[in-house]
Structures are given as C-alpha cells and as structure tokens.
Design a protein around this motif. Structure first.
Motif, PDB file in Angstrom:
ATOM      1  N   GLU A   1       0.525  -1.514   0.369  1.00 38.35           N
ATOM      2  CA  GLU A   1      -0.202  -0.093   0.036  1.00 38.35           C
ATOM      3  C   GLU A   1       0.903   1.334   0.133  1.00 38.35           C
ATOM      4  OE1 GLU A   1      -0.688  -1.802   2.569  1.00 38.35           O
ATOM      5  OE2 GLU A   1      -1.957  -3.302   1.281  1.00 38.35           O
ATOM      6  N   LYS A   2       1.989   1.675   0.457  1.00 41.75           N
ATOM      7  CA  LYS A   2       2.579   2.129   1.403  1.00 41.75           C
ATOM      8  C   LYS A   2       3.710   3.011  -0.325  1.00 41.75           C
ATOM      9  CE  LYS A   2       2.303   3.696   5.535  1.00 41.75           C
ATOM     10  NZ  LYS A   2       2.216   4.545   6.156  1.00 41.75           N
ATOM     11  N   PHE A   3       3.378   2.277  -1.197  1.00 44.17           N
ATOM     12  CA  PHE A   3       4.591   1.771  -2.095  1.00 44.17           C
ATOM     13  C   PHE A   3       3.798   1.838  -3.410  1.00 44.17           C
ATOM     14  CE2 PHE A   3       6.434  -0.439   0.833  1.00 44.17           C
ATOM     15  CZ  PHE A   3       8.063   0.326   1.360  1.00 44.17           C
TER      16      PHE A   3
ATOM     17  N   LEU B   1      15.276   6.867  -1.330  1.00 40.91           N
ATOM     18  CA  LEU B   1      15.078   8.400  -0.023  1.00 40.91           C
ATOM     19  C   LEU B   1      13.704   8.232   0.082  1.00 40.91           C
ATOM     20  CD1 LEU B   1      15.228  10.438   1.265  1.00 40.91           C
ATOM     21  CD2 LEU B   1      14.997  11.881   0.189  1.00 40.91           C
ATOM     22  N   ALA B   2      12.399   7.098  -1.466  1.00 41.04           N
ATOM     23  CA  ALA B   2      11.094   7.120  -0.834  1.00 41.04           C
ATOM     24  C   ALA B   2      10.895   6.028  -0.477  1.00 41.04           C
ATOM     25  CB  ALA B   2      10.409   7.461  -2.626  1.00 41.04           C
ATOM     26  N   ASN B   3      11.302   5.346  -1.000  1.00 41.52           N
ATOM     27  CA  ASN B   3      11.348   3.933  -0.289  1.00 41.52           C
ATOM     28  C   ASN B   3      11.284   3.925   0.915  1.00 41.52           C
ATOM     29  OD1 ASN B   3      10.770   2.378  -3.433  1.00 41.52           O
ATOM     30  ND2 ASN B   3      12.923   2.059  -3.301  1.00 41.52           N
TER      31      ASN B   3
ATOM     32  N   THR C   1      11.614   6.002   3.629  1.00 37.26           N
ATOM     33  CA  THR C   1      11.280   7.000   4.199  1.00 37.26           C
ATOM     34  C   THR C   1       9.406   6.303   3.732  1.00 37.26           C
ATOM     35  OG1 THR C   1      11.447   8.804   2.954  1.00 37.26           O
ATOM     36  CG2 THR C   1       9.617   9.053   3.944  1.00 37.26           C
ATOM     37  N   SER C   2       8.941   5.204   3.063  1.00 34.39           N
ATOM     38  CA  SER C   2       7.931   4.592   3.356  1.00 34.39           C
ATOM     39  C   SER C   2       7.692   3.193   4.436  1.00 34.39           C
ATOM     40  CB  SER C   2       8.063   4.116   1.717  1.00 34.39           C
ATOM     41  OG  SER C   2       6.929   5.080   0.901  1.00 34.39           O
TER      42      SER C   2
ATOM     43  N   ALA D   1      10.240   3.498   6.947  1.00 36.34           N
ATOM     44  CA  ALA D   1      10.151   4.301   8.101  1.00 36.34           C
ATOM     45  C   ALA D   1       7.960   4.105   8.824  1.00 36.34           C
ATOM     46  CB  ALA D   1      11.250   5.129   8.045  1.00 36.34           C
ATOM     47  N   GLU D   2       8.403   5.222   7.256  1.00 35.75           N
ATOM     48  CA  GLU D   2       6.281   4.960   8.082  1.00 35.75           C
ATOM     49  C   GLU D   2       5.687   3.713   8.983  1.00 35.75           C
ATOM     50  OE1 GLU D   2       4.123   8.996   6.382  1.00 35.75           O
ATOM     51  OE2 GLU D   2       4.098   7.064   5.201  1.00 35.75           O
TER      52      GLU D   2
ATOM     53  N   LYS E   1       7.045   2.616  11.684  1.00 39.64           N
ATOM     54  CA  LYS E   1       6.672   4.401  13.127  1.00 39.64           C
ATOM     55  C   LYS E   1       5.223   4.049  13.737  1.00 39.64           C
ATOM     56  CE  LYS E   1       4.401   7.113  12.277  1.00 39.64           C
ATOM     57  NZ  LYS E   1       3.633   8.508  12.436  1.00 39.64           N
TER      58      LYS E   1
ATOM     59  N   TYR F   1       5.969   2.221 -13.442  1.00 40.40           N
ATOM     60  CA  TYR F   1       5.628   2.596 -11.788  1.00 40.40           C
ATOM     61  C   TYR F   1       7.167   3.322 -11.642  1.00 40.40           C
ATOM     62  CZ  TYR F   1       6.436   1.925  -7.030  1.00 40.40           C
ATOM     63  OH  TYR F   1       7.011   1.909  -5.601  1.00 40.40           O
TER      64      TYR F   1
ATOM     65  N   PHE G   1       4.831  10.247  -5.868  1.00 36.46           N
ATOM     66  CA  PHE G   1       4.932   9.427  -5.241  1.00 36.46           C
ATOM     67  C   PHE G   1       3.521   9.809  -3.838  1.00 36.46           C
ATOM     68  CE2 PHE G   1       7.588   6.254  -5.553  1.00 36.46           C
ATOM     69  CZ  PHE G   1       8.544   6.757  -6.071  1.00 36.46           C
TER      70      PHE G   1
ATOM     71  N   ALA H   1       0.537   8.806  -3.127  1.00 33.00           N
ATOM     72  CA  ALA H   1      -0.059   8.150  -2.152  1.00 33.00           C
ATOM     73  C   ALA H   1       0.269   8.548  -0.565  1.00 33.00           C
ATOM     74  CB  ALA H   1       0.161   6.705  -2.653  1.00 33.00           C
ATOM     75  N   PHE H   2       1.074   8.533  -0.587  1.00 33.93           N
ATOM     76  CA  PHE H   2       1.794   9.110   0.712  1.00 33.93           C
ATOM     77  C   PHE H   2       0.387   9.930   1.629  1.00 33.93           C
ATOM     78  CE2 PHE H   2       4.901   6.572  -0.171  1.00 33.93           C
ATOM     79  CZ  PHE H   2       5.898   7.460  -0.729  1.00 33.93           C
TER      80      PHE H   2
ATOM     81  N   PHE I   1       8.455  12.493  15.161  1.00 39.18           N
ATOM     82  CA  PHE I   1       8.332  11.729  13.318  1.00 39.18           C
ATOM     83  C   PHE I   1       7.835  12.495  12.230  1.00 39.18           C
ATOM     84  CE2 PHE I   1       9.763   7.896  15.214  1.00 39.18           C
ATOM     85  CZ  PHE I   1      10.538   7.136  14.322  1.00 39.18           C
TER      86      PHE I   1
ATOM     87  N   LEU J   1       9.948  12.654   8.863  1.00 44.46           N
ATOM     88  CA  LEU J   1       9.465  12.025   8.274  1.00 44.46           C
ATOM     89  C   LEU J   1       8.586  12.505   7.023  1.00 44.46           C
ATOM     90  CD1 LEU J   1       8.528   8.656   9.652  1.00 44.46           C
ATOM     91  CD2 LEU J   1      10.673   9.064   8.317  1.00 44.46           C
TER      92      LEU J   1
ATOM     93  N   SER K   1      10.883  14.757   5.098  1.00 47.37           N
ATOM     94  CA  SER K   1      11.883  13.579   3.459  1.00 47.37           C
ATOM     95  C   SER K   1      10.541  13.849   2.231  1.00 47.37           C
ATOM     96  CB  SER K   1      12.140  12.774   4.035  1.00 47.37           C
ATOM     97  OG  SER K   1      11.817  11.739   5.036  1.00 47.37           O
ATOM     98  N   LYS K   2       9.614  13.065   2.744  1.00 52.27           N
ATOM     99  CA  LYS K   2       8.288  12.948   1.799  1.00 52.27           C
ATOM    100  C   LYS K   2       7.913  13.716   0.934  1.00 52.27           C
ATOM    101  CE  LYS K   2       6.068   9.517   2.338  1.00 52.27           C
ATOM    102  NZ  LYS K   2       5.833   8.131   3.124  1.00 52.27           N
TER     103      LYS K   2
ATOM    104  N   VAL L   1      10.563  14.006  -0.985  1.00 50.34           N
ATOM    105  CA  VAL L   1      10.334  12.866  -2.574  1.00 50.34           C
ATOM    106  C   VAL L   1       9.409  14.088  -3.754  1.00 50.34           C
ATOM    107  CG1 VAL L   1      10.016  11.457  -3.157  1.00 50.34           C
ATOM    108  CG2 VAL L   1      10.845  11.370  -0.809  1.00 50.34           C
TER     109      VAL L   1
ATOM    110  N   TRP M   1       8.617  -5.976 -10.444  1.00 45.97           N
ATOM    111  CA  TRP M   1       7.567  -5.694  -8.759  1.00 45.97           C
ATOM    112  C   TRP M   1       7.540  -6.257  -8.009  1.00 45.97           C
ATOM    113  CZ3 TRP M   1       5.698  -1.946  -7.052  1.00 45.97           C
ATOM    114  CH2 TRP M   1       4.369  -2.493  -5.983  1.00 45.97           C
TER     115      TRP M   1
END
Lengths: 609, 493
Positions: A275-277, A360-362, A364-365, A367-368, A371, B14, B20, B22-23, B32, B35, B38-39, B42, B61
């Motif tokens: 999901e986070k990716f 970095l994106a990976n 960060t996800s 780490a979330e 967390k 992808y 990105f 979806a965050f 945090f 975090l 950084s997001k 990005v 994938w």
C-alpha cells in the motif's frame, strides 16, 4: 559495453570493506563455472527452491546462461517440464525428501524422447546418505555426475558472511548434531586459504572449542598445501550462541533490526505491504492498488541504506529528512544550469540523483510502516516488560503483562520470547513460576506444545532455578549490559542498538580487544562453556608488520546465529575513532528472536521441504 | 545486446514516474515529523525527463533484480511449453574472466580439500552396499587410471576413511570382525566428517546386531549422536526408541513417541494413541499434561458427537441461532472451555460438557475461568449471566461484586462486546483506581460515573470543565447543574 559495469555493481559492495569479500564470491563463481562446463552441451537446472536465494548472492542468470543453461525449473514431484536440452542438473540440498522427488522426476521421464543426461549438484555438501536413498529408489545409476558445491560461507555484505543454515542452532544445542560445526570449520579453512592463516583464535563455548579443534586438525592434515598469503585477519573470535541467549530475545531497535523483526529479511530481501509504495497516477484515482507484496533488496550497495540501517530507529527520521534536503538541493541545481556544458554536467548526474530519490522514497515509506508499529501501545508495553527484565525488575515472579498476553491469545512465539527472557534474566525461574507459565501456555495454546517447552528447556532458554543464587545481576553490572543514558541520536556506546541494553556477545568482543578477557575471568566462568586462546603458526616471512595506527582486523564467528542489531553494534565498534579494531562478521544464520524460537518449535506437520 | 532488458511496461511505468502521491501526512506533532519532511521533499521533486535510468539496477515488481536466479526461473519456466524453443531473454553478455588476484585465481573452493574424482564416489558406495558383492563398475568418467589399480587391495581403516573422504573407490566389506569394524568407526569419528561417519554407521547397522551396536555406541558419544540423527532422518522410529531406551534416555523416548500423535489425522486413533502414551516414562509434570491431553480429546469427541447431532436435528435454539463455525476437536482446553461457556452454560456440574466440570477436571485457574466465561457470555449479550458471575454472597447474606481480574479489564471486555451503558457503568464504578476510572468512563461516555466520581472528589473545577463536554439540556447537564447549585457539598475548589 554497458554490461560490464553492471556486473561489477552487483557485487561491488562486497569489496568496499576492510576485507575484500568479493574474492570469496569470485572463487565460488569459478567453481560453479567449472561444474557447469563439466556437463557439456545445453542444460536445464532444476532448483531446490530454498537455494535460489543464497545462489542469487553468488551468480546471476547471465552467468548460467553463458554456460549453456537454457531453462530453469523449480523442483517438484511428477514429470519434468519439457525442455529440449542435453543435460538436466538438479541443484539441491542433501535432504532425503528431495531425493524422493528427484527419483520421481527421473522415473517418470518420457522414454520416447531422446534421452537426457542427469546430474546432481549437492549444496553445500555431498551426502552418502542421500545417494543411498537414490539407490533404494533405483535411480542412482541414472546420474552421470554427482557432485558437491561447497557454499559454506556466503558473502552477504562487505563485512558479513553467513552459512544460512536454518537449523544450525537446533542441531548444535538441541540435537547435539555437530555436522554444521564441521561445515563451519571447513568454511573457515576456505577463508584461510583465500585470506591467509589467522594467527590468533579466541573462543567461548563448547561449540567454539569444537570448531577450533577441528580447524587445528584440518590445518595439520593440509600442512603440505599451506598457502603463501599474507594474513588479512589478525584474530578469529568464535562465540557460541548459548553464551548469550539473552540478546536475540530482545526486540532489536535499529532500523535494519526492526525491518527484520517486523517483516523478516531473507537472503538480503524484504517483502513489504504494497500500500505505502503504490502511487496514484494522474487521472487514475488509485484503482490499481498492487496486491502483491513489494520486494526490496537491502544491502550496503544502496548508499542511503548503508547510512541508516544501523541507526537506532529514533534517529532514522532525522537522517532521512537531512538526506531529502540534500537531494532537493541537487535537483534545484538544474535551474542554475545555463550553458550547454552545465546542462550536460547536470544531465550526467541525473541517473545517480534519480536512484537516490527513489531510494529515499522507499525508505521513507518503510520508516512510516515501522513507525506505525513502534508507536503502538502493544509495542510499547512489550518493550517496557523486556527492559524491566533486562534491568532485573521483578524477574522472580509471574509477570502480569505476560499473563494478560496469554489471556488475549497473543501469538505463542511472542509469549515464549518473553518467558524465556525472564528465565534468562533470572538465571532460571522459580519452580512455581515456571509451572504456572507452562500450564497457562499448554491450556491456552494446546498440550502438544509440551514438545516445544521441552526443547526450550534442553537448550537452556527456559529452566528452573537450580541454585538460589541469580548471577545475572553480576554479569549485567560487570559487563555494563545496561546503560541508563543510551544516546540514540549520537551514540557513544553499543547499547544504543537496544536503547539501553548492550548485547552481551558484543560486549565480550569489545572487551577482548581491550583490555582483554583476563579482566573478566570471573564473569566468563559464569557463562557456559570453556574460553580459550590458540595460536596458529604462520609460514616464515608472512608475519605482518603493522603500520603505526593501523587497525587490527577481527573475524567474529557467531555459532548458532547473529541478529542485525548485534551486527550494527559491531559496525559501531569498527567505526569508533580510537577503536583500533575492525570487525568482519560471520555466522551460521542471520536470526531474530522469532525465527530463532520458531526453529526450536516442533512443527505440527512436516513441511514438504 | 547493449541495453538491459526492461521489465514489463506497466512496471516500468511505476519505476519511472516519480509522483509519490499515495503518501498521507495526517499525523502532526510526533517526533517523526521529520519523516514528513523527507516525504515532502521527495514529492516536490519532479522532472519531465524521467526516462533514462541506466545506472539504476532494474528490479521487477516483485523486487528481484531482472536477471536474478529466482526471477529467471519464473521467466524460463513460463516459456517452457513453447516446445523447447529457447526464447532470447536478451541478457547482456558479461565478461566472466575471473577478477581474482593472480595468487587467488588458481583456486576453486573444492580444490582446497580434495583431489577427488567425483564420479567414482557413488559407484563405490553402491557397490559397498549392494546385496551381492559384485564388483561391476559403471563406466567412469575422467577418472585417472592410476586410481583404478588399487581397489582390490586391503586398506587399513585410516586409508579407507581417507579414500572415502576424497571420494575414491573403497570397500567396507573387508572389515569383517567386530574389532575391525570398530576401528573403522573410530577412525571415521577421528576424521570428523559426518558424512563418512554416517556411511560407516549404515554399514555397521547392516552387519551388526542391534544390541551389540547400541552397546558399542554407548561409549562413543559422537558416533552415537550421528546414529541418532541418522535414524531420525530416515524415520526408523522403532530402532530409535529402542536405542534411547537402552541408553536410559527414557524421557526423550517418551517425548519422541508422543510426538507421533501429531501425524495422526483420525481423532479416534489419535485418542487411542494418546491413551497409550499415558503410561510412557515422562517426567511427572509432562505425565500430568499428557493425561490431560488424552482426557481433553476424549471429552471433545463426546461433545462433538452430541452437539453435531443436536445441531443437525435443530432441537436446540442456541445452535440454530449461532451455528458452530468449526469442530471443537483438537482445540486447546481454553478454547474448549469458551465453547462450553457459549453453548453449554448452566448445565449441571455432572455433565461432561458443563463449564464447571471442565473447569474442575483441568484445574483451570480462577482468572482464566473468569476471563473465558465473561468473554463467552458477553458475546451472547447474556448480561444477567455476567452479573451472577461476579456476584458473591457473604455469610450474612449481603451480595457483593468480586472479580479475580481487575474490573477495568471486565469493562474492556464488556465494551468490546457492545454492552449497554447501564451494564458498563455498573462495572466502571467498581474500578478502584480513580484516575483509571475517570479516564475509562470518559472514553466510554459513561457520564454518570464521571460526574459521581468528581462529586465524591469534591472537585468543582473538573465538574465545570466536564459540563462543557456534555450536551446542553441533557440529563447529564441537568445533573451537573443540580450538583453545582447544591450548597450542601463542601467543594475543595
């Protein structure tokens, strides 16, 4: 050709370290090529699926293809898939169940087709027992070649080797089977052949003693063929896992350790919830959420990961954000690029920057994701109890948190980790307390777990208190296993990896380097097994002349498994400015508390593999 | 081939698009928040030119780098049915010249330890175990001629073991006397190679009587361990049990035998098996547990049969209303107790399926019993059962609520089962810790408890604050107002 740098990249991270582990990888690749060339003509490989992971660290498909491997299949019963090749090669572990499957494959081979040649490559070692099984099945004669591929120590990273032998701890400490120790000794002989004789051997524990004995014997036997290589390692330290049963039971609090605790790292890969990716594309409204787990490779080849993996998780957020600022600034540079030369320069850096951004994106996800768990009440409560035990609070009575967890039917492994930890921190539980836990566990999870509880008792993870004296507090104080003021952001001691607890195994390693074990004789005697020192004679002319200020190199071998947090602690020691020693880590298996306890449980049903 | 193969187009997309989005960033003030930073960074980075990532390792994938072994198995296997035609995967040719140092390059791993001709090993093995000691050899590949010469000679134990380790032709049949066989075994143990030790043990097992072999193994710890491991591995359970018994390791033997119940699917046979296990020499603790295990399964079989019948006949309301989801067979005792509290509550103590009987037979701790019964009755919303569970009468006839588990946990369980406010309030007011009581009452919106507790604490300020949280003009509101206007109360603030 573009392809060459690609290959070096696959394994470049192995050669960055103090010891170039790529030499070991290259030797393994050479051996593989030699075997493949023995089976002349086109070939198909049938894989024991378990092996593909470890093999992936040695070779890519391209290497196999160059040696005429045209097809690859997973080993399973029934008839082999059609493939117009001259040779069929089975790459398997020496397991009897697998022999039965191979026999089935061979027997059901289509007789009408042109015959194919069969071969077996045993990894990591040839087995006469398996051959006997093949003979009983009446297929032994069908094989042109039965060979072994010695893959004892697999390089996982620039400073990390593992045998990935799943059952090593169980075999050594529960079943008293020393086969994996023999492989360990063999693996160490291979290392010495490539990197020179290791002049000093230290050890603590029964298995350590045994491995050292075997090494010394093997050395005598191969005395004639001594290698003329300047020693790369100064010291070998062999440590039994049962000298430090406590550390793997504790929840690891480094970034990499938590990834392993929560998602499990296998062969350098982790599978994460997708999901986070996922990302929404414009106009698509996120309808195509991937359902397959996201698989990521984790090693020091990734710059950012190398930077943050060993940090305490509480320091990861800040590191990621710092990195983000640097990357943003780099991308902003494009606005300043005016001349053709400048633009060219910028473009040439783009690939690297894009890699950094996606990395970095990976993270960060990830780490979330982590967390979410570390900030949960359940995680906090569990950690609190662990820390109480490790500091010696109320270890002699029934713990209400454990009681509650049982009542809520939390996963059994979680319960067992905590109960074992309490037992270890109390040098055994009072009979009354132990009986109470056992009854609660059997009543809630099923009587068949008598078997698992017995296994835990045999390995010493769970035991009744025999003497009235609990020596854990003495060990804790002498070795400074608990540091009140552990600094998670800018650590000054290894205790940061468990936010206060300094892993016993790594403390022993640290104290061996300075001031030496003589200072802790008393404590060493409290820990199980003998401690010893051996010296190996070097051929004349190979004595290393140390430069002023040059660090020593120590190979630490964990017999029975090592955790990522312990690895992080050793890396921390390597990097200490006045440390004076750099560490390379080897083990029978990378473990965490869960995988470790699981290996000691008696499974309800035998798995097909 | 100059370019790396790309993965499938959608995957490619992808990896090449960079938004990105979806965050989510809904959590605000935790440590945090970095975090988030950084997001954001990005996300803010956008480039139109996202195409060229040649330096980035290609990953499909599922995460395996394109070209990795596990990835390739899938790839090549999927093309397997195209009649053996080899699809060009377009893998790059790579330079495979070893990059070892000159010194290192002369080694391959196996060459360190053996000078073996590998093909010889299994033929010699099969020869040494064949029923008829014929000496027919399969054609040998690439075998140096010199090695063929000496297979007929009698080798000493040392030589034989050495040959076995090197994978050369050997014969064990020449070791006939017990003394020779044991010398051979000792030599194999000396060589430390488990593979060779096992091979010798297999020969000894074939050629010696059980009694003699176990007698001799008793003084040979390492060989014994290998033998036990071997018997386990090949599943010679009977021999293994006998061996353990003769070694005096009776508890190990008992456990090993008990373990076999796991493989028995049929519950009737499983029960009989467990019954036989009871008499095995377990440690006293384990013996009691095994006895319980048997009793439990025996009882589950009775309950299952009777309940199944009740359910199919439709005679009982409870089964109609709450059809059973699974059979109770082989479930742990606590689960069985829950089941009994759910379907058989209130049955007289004499019946096998009654909670009281199960509680007594299996010596279930008071806490566990209460938690389980509470869980089951609350699930059924049988609040009066919950009430009587905690009600005790003392000798004067007064009733009182008593619980072996904290009342806050009772509240927790009731709340999870959607108990009505009246029921919740009753147990909330029994929570001893005032702070805990208030926070739980606020969480579950039991206003009366909150208000009464503040009144008891004479905390006027808190009461005023709390008034802001209840609805204007509601019962609670008026209750607070009445309290605040009550001049009899001596507020502390």
């Amino acid at each position: 050709m573009i392809s060459l740098p690609d290959r070096t990249k696959m394994a470049a991270h192995l050669s960055y370290g103090r010891v170039n582990l790529n030499i070991l990888r290259e030797a393994a690749r050479k051996e593989l090529r030699e075997f493949l060339d023995k089976c002349a003509g086109s070939k198909a490989i049938v894989w024991d699926e378990y092996l593909t992971g470890p093999f992936g660290l040695i070779a890519q498909y391209s290497l196999l293809k160059e040696h005429e491997v045209e097809k690859m299949f997973t080993l399973k019963g029934g008839r082999l898939p059609a493939a117009d090749v001259k040779n069929i090669i089975f790459f398997v572990r020496p397991k009897l169940e697998l022999m039965d499957i191979i026999a089935e494959n061979v027997i059901s081979e289509d007789k009408m087709r042109s015959p194919r040649d069969f071969h077996i490559l045993f990894v990591p070692r040839h087995s006469l027992l398996c051959e006997q099984r093949l003979k009983e099945q009446g297929v032994l004669g069908s094989f042109i070649n039965i060979d072994e591929y010695i893959l004892d120590l697999i390089p996982y990273d620039g400073d990390l080797l593992s045998m990935e032998s799943e059952g090593a701890f169980r075999e050594c400490y529960l079943e008293n089977d020393q086969t994996s120790l023999y492989h360990t000794a063999k693996g160490l002989m291979t290392l010495q052949a490539l990197y020179g004789t290791i002049p000093q051997i230290f050890g603590k524990g029964e298995c350590a003693r045994h491995v050292a004995n075997m090494m010394l014997r093997m050395k005598r036997e191969f005395a004639g063929s001594q290698t003329q290589i300047l020693p790369v390692f100064d010291t070998l330290l062999l440590l039994d896992r049962n000298v430090d049963l406590l550390t793997p039971l504790a929840t690891q609090l480094t970034y990499e350790g938590l990834i392993d605790e929560i998602y499990g790292i296998t062969n350098g890969y982790v599978k994460l919830p997708p999901e986070k990716f996922a990302q929404k594309k414009q106009g698509e409204g996120g309808k195509d959420l991937p359902t397959e787990p996201k698989k990521l490779q984790l090693n020091s080849a990734e710059e950012l990961y190398a930077e943050i993996r060993d940090k305490n998780f509480n320091a990861v957020g800040a590191a990621l954000s710092k990195k983000a600022k640097i990357i943003s600034a780099a991308f902003e540079e494009r606005h300043n690029a005016k001349t053709v030369g400048e633009i060219k320069q910028f473009v040439s850096q783009l690939p690297h920057m894009q890699a950094a951004r996606s990395s970095l994106a990976n993270h960060t996800s990830i780490a979330e994701l982590i967390k979410d768990i570390t900030t949960s009440e359940a995680f906090f409560d569990n950690l609190t109890v662990e820390q109480e035990f490790m500091t010696g609070v109320d270890t002699d009575k029934v713990n209400t948190y454990i009681e509650d967890c049982i009542a809520q039917k939390d996963p059994l492994i979680k319960i067992l980790r905590l109960v074992c930890m309490q037992s270890v921190c109390n040098n055994g539980l009072k009979q009354k307390v132990l009986d109470y836990y056992k009854r609660e566990i059997l009543q809630t999870y099923g009587y068949e777990h008598i078997l698992t509880l017995n296994n835990l008792e045999k390995t010493g993870l769970l035991k009744p208190q025999t003497s009235t004296r609990n020596n854990y507090p003495t060990i804790r104080k002498t070795l400074k296993l608990w540091m009140e003021d552990a600094n998670e952001q800018n650590p000054n001691d290894i205790s940061y990896v468990y936010s206060g607890y300094a892993p016993l195994s790594v403390r022993l390693t640290q104290l061996l380097a300075r001031p030496g074990w003589r200072s802790i004789e008393e404590v060493l005697k409290m820990l199980p097994g003998p401690h010893f020192e051996e010296r190996q004679q070097l051929p004349p002319g190979l004595h290393k002349k140390r430069q002023q200020g040059e660090n020593r190199t120590t190979l630490v071998f964990f017999l029975g498994g090592v955790t990522y947090a312990e690895i992080a602690a050793l890396r921390f020691l390597s990097q200490m400015e006045d440390g004076g020693t750099e560490y390379i880590i080897a083990t029978t298996k990378l473990i965490n508390g869960t995988s470790w306890i699981k290996s000691l449980m008696d499974r309800l049903e035998a798995l097909p593999f | 081939m100059l370019k790396m193969t790309r993965s499938k187009p959608d995957e490619e997309e992808y990896w090449h698009s960079s938004k990105f989005r979806a965050f989510t960033f809904d959590d605000d003030d935790d440590e945090f928040s970095s975090l988030k930073e950084s997001k954001r960074a990005v996300n803010s980075i956008r480039l139109d030119d996202d195409d060229d990532e040649d330096d980035v390792e290609k990953v499909s994938w599922s995460g395996e780098p394109v070209g990795s072994i596990s990835w390739s198995i899938k790839e090549t296997a999927s093309s397997a049915h195209s009649a053996g035609q080899v699809r060009d995967q377009g893998f790059p040719k790579i330079d495979t010249a070893p990059s070892l140092s000159k010194q290192g390059s002369s080694y391959s791993l196996s060459s360190f330890f053996k000078g073996r001709s590998k093909t010889g090993s299994f033929q010699s093995f099969s020869e040494s175990f064949s029923e008829v000691p014929s000496r027919s050899f399969a054609p040998e590949l690439r075998k140096p001629k010199s090695e063929n010469k000496d297979y007929l000679s009698d080798w000493t134990p040392i030589e034989t073991v050495k040959r076995m380790r090197r994978g050369k032709v050997y014969s064990l049949e020449t070791f006939r006397s017990l003394k020779d066989k044991l010398l051979l075994l000792d030599e194999a143990v000396n060589a430390l190679d488990g593979n060779v030790i096992t091979a010798v043990l297999i020969y000894l097992k074939k050629s010696l009587s059980k009694e003699i072999l176990s007698r001799e193994l008793m003084s040979r710890e390492i060989a014994l361990r290998h033998y036990i491991h071997y018997l386990k591995e090949v599943g010679e359970q009977k021999l293994l049990l006998d061996l353990l018994k003769s070694l005096g390791r009776v508890e190990d033997m008992a456990l090993l035998q008990y373990r076999d119940h796991l493989g028995i699917k049929d519950e009737g046979r499983r029960k009989e098996f467990l019954k036989n296990c009871i008499s095995l020499p377990f440690s006293p603790d384990d013996a009691a547990h095994v006895q319980d295990h048997y009793t439990l399964l025996e009882r589950q079989i009775i309950i299952e049969a009777s309940d199944k019948q009740m359910e199919t006949k439709g005679q009982s309301d409870i089964f109609k209303k709450y059809p059973r989801k699974a059979s109770i067979l082989n479930m742990p005792i606590i689960t069985t107790l829950y089941y009994s509290c759910f379907y058989h509550y209130g049955e007289p103590e004499g019946t096998f399926s009654s909670p009281a009987n199960i509680r007594q037979t299996f010596k279930i701790a008071e806490k566990q019993y209460f938690l389980t019964a509470l869980g089951a009755r609350a699930k059924l919303k049988a609040w009066s059962d919950v009430d009587s569970l905690f009600t005790t009468k003392n000798w004067l006839g007064y009733t009182k609520k008593r619980s072996p588990i904290g009342f806050h946990r009772v509240v927790d369980i009731l709340q999870k089962n959607n108990a009505p406010v009246q029921v919740l309030q009753e147990y909330l007011s029994l929570v001893e810790d005032t702070d805990l009581k208030i926070s739980l009452a606020q969480k579950h919106k039991c206003h009366d408890v909150v208000i009464d507790t503040y009144k008891d604490l004479k905390d006027r300020q808190q009461l005023i604050v709390y008034r802001g949280k209840v609805e204007r003009g509601s019962l609670e509101d008026r209750k607070i107002e009445a309290l605040l206007n009550n001049t009899q109360i001596r507020w502390k603030n």
